[in-house]
Design a protein around this motif. Structure first.
Motif, mmCIF file in Angstrom:
data_model
loop_
_atom_site.group_PDB
_atom_site.id
_atom_site.type_symbol
_atom_site.label_atom_id
_atom_site.label_comp_id
_atom_site.label_asym_id
_atom_site.label_seq_id
_atom_site.Cartn_x
_atom_site.Cartn_y
_atom_site.Cartn_z
ATOM 1 N N UNK A 1 2.960 -12.984 -5.605
ATOM 2 C CA UNK A 1 1.619 -12.831 -6.147
ATOM 3 C C UNK A 1 0.704 -14.000 -5.809
ATOM 4 N N UNK A 2 1.255 -15.184 -5.643
ATOM 5 C CA UNK A 2 0.419 -16.346 -5.389
ATOM 6 C C UNK A 2 0.382 -16.738 -3.910
ATOM 7 N N UNK A 3 1.206 -16.102 -3.096
ATOM 8 C CA UNK A 3 1.249 -16.404 -1.674
ATOM 9 C C UNK A 3 0.001 -15.895 -0.990
ATOM 10 N N UNK A 4 -0.555 -16.707 -0.114
ATOM 11 C CA UNK A 4 -1.723 -16.267 0.655
ATOM 12 C C UNK A 4 -1.248 -15.266 1.704
ATOM 13 N N UNK A 5 -1.922 -14.128 1.761
ATOM 14 C CA UNK A 5 -1.577 -13.106 2.745
ATOM 15 C C UNK A 5 -2.504 -13.265 3.944
ATOM 16 N N UNK A 6 -1.915 -13.271 5.133
ATOM 17 C CA UNK A 6 -2.684 -13.283 6.384
ATOM 18 C C UNK A 6 -2.239 -12.077 7.208
ATOM 19 N N UNK A 7 -2.931 -11.815 8.305
ATOM 20 C CA UNK A 7 -2.543 -10.714 9.179
ATOM 21 C C UNK A 7 -1.149 -10.918 9.757
ATOM 22 N N UNK B 1 -6.675 -8.344 -0.383
ATOM 23 C CA UNK B 1 -6.462 -8.634 1.038
ATOM 24 C C UNK B 1 -6.931 -7.467 1.903
ATOM 25 N N UNK B 2 -6.504 -6.247 1.555
ATOM 26 C CA UNK B 2 -6.858 -5.090 2.381
ATOM 27 C C UNK B 2 -8.355 -4.791 2.332
ATOM 28 N N UNK B 3 -9.005 -5.030 1.199
ATOM 29 C CA UNK B 3 -10.463 -4.842 1.128
ATOM 30 C C UNK B 3 -11.174 -5.844 2.027
ATOM 31 N N UNK B 4 -10.650 -7.068 2.104
ATOM 32 C CA UNK B 4 -11.238 -8.074 3.000
ATOM 33 C C UNK B 4 -11.086 -7.660 4.459
ATOM 34 N N UNK B 5 -9.957 -7.032 4.795
ATOM 35 C CA UNK B 5 -9.681 -6.647 6.179
ATOM 36 C C UNK B 5 -10.340 -5.324 6.577
ATOM 37 N N UNK B 6 -10.337 -4.351 5.659
ATOM 38 C CA UNK B 6 -10.752 -2.989 5.970
ATOM 39 C C UNK B 6 -12.141 -2.669 5.445
ATOM 40 N N UNK C 1 7.593 -5.810 8.796
ATOM 41 C CA UNK C 1 6.479 -5.722 9.743
ATOM 42 C C UNK C 1 5.351 -6.614 9.229
ATOM 43 N N UNK C 2 4.341 -6.822 10.062
ATOM 44 C CA UNK C 2 3.233 -7.701 9.677
ATOM 45 C C UNK C 2 2.131 -6.917 8.966
ATOM 46 N N UNK C 3 1.286 -7.662 8.276
ATOM 47 C CA UNK C 3 0.130 -7.041 7.636
ATOM 48 C C UNK C 3 -0.872 -6.559 8.683
ATOM 49 N N UNK C 4 -0.857 -7.151 9.863
ATOM 50 C CA UNK C 4 -1.694 -6.669 10.965
ATOM 51 C C UNK C 4 -1.272 -5.241 11.317
ATOM 52 N N UNK D 1 -3.400 -1.578 11.026
ATOM 53 C CA UNK D 1 -3.433 -0.572 12.099
ATOM 54 C C UNK D 1 -2.909 0.767 11.584
ATOM 55 N N UNK D 2 -1.830 0.736 10.790
ATOM 56 C CA UNK D 2 -1.249 1.962 10.236
ATOM 57 C C UNK D 2 -2.239 2.658 9.301
#
Length: 192
Positions: free
Chosen positions: A69-75, A92-97, A117-120, A124-125
């Motif tokens: 919960x506290x980890x920064x998520x990146x692509x 995170x997903x709202x920032x990306x999408x 798999x990665x958040x990148x 894409x998925x």
């Protein structure tokens, strides 16, 4: 027609599974019995069946791990095992999408079955899932019995109304057995 029994701890799981209950009814029963109320409708049904058969209080399979919960998520971050759709992930997903992002069922399934798999790849998925939805009819998951019934009703009855479909659905869910649309369900429309 057999009358649907009230959901209570005196039912056996076979009888319980023979009838349709709203998720709200399942949650109320679980809360009353001191059982965990989180999870999908299928998880709640499984938890209640187990309880009715054994008397044991079965916990949810998914537990939020606070370290995530506290980890920064990146692509480039890796999708963790036992993925849980949290506000942290939603942000995170709202920032990306963009603000139109939502955890639709297909994307949730993808995330839960693609740990490592990665958040990148997840982003894409998400776009691929949206594209596939635009191209055609998507499969409705098992727990969305009402949606499946209504779709099948209209596939078989082009001139009928939503009111007709709902009346048939209410009749069908009061019966013992499956909740799939059948042509014989239309009989209720002619009964007064």
């Amino acid at each position: 027609m057999s009358e649907r029994p009230d959901l209570n701890k005196n039912l056996d799981s076979k009888t319980f599974k023979s009838y349709y209950y709203l998720k709200e009814e399942l949650v109320n029963f679980l809360r009353k019995e001191g059982l965990q109320t989180s999870g999908s409708k299928l998880e709640l049904t499984d938890r209640i069946s187990h309880y009715l058969d054994t008397g044991e209080k079965k916990e949810s399979k998914t537990a939020i791990k606070k370290s995530h919960l506290n980890k920064k998520i990146t692509l480039n971050s890796i999708i963790e095992e036992n993925f849980v759709c949290s506000e942290h992930h939603r942000k995170f997903f709202k920032e990306q999408i963009g603000s139109s992002f939502s955890f639709n069922v297909l994307f949730q399934k993808w995330l839960k079955s693609n740990s490592g798999k990665t958040y990148h790849e997840a982003v894409e998925a998400y776009y691929k899932i949206l594209e596939d939805k635009k191209k055609g009819k998507t499969k409705i998951d098992k727990q969305f019995e009402y949606n499946t019934y209504i779709r099948d009703f209209f596939n078989d009855n082009k001139g009928k109304t939503l009111e007709d479909a709902i009346k048939c659905w209410k009749y069908k869910k009061s019966l013992k057995g499956h909740n799939k649309y059948e042509e014989s369900d239309l009989d209720i429309l002619t009964k007064r």
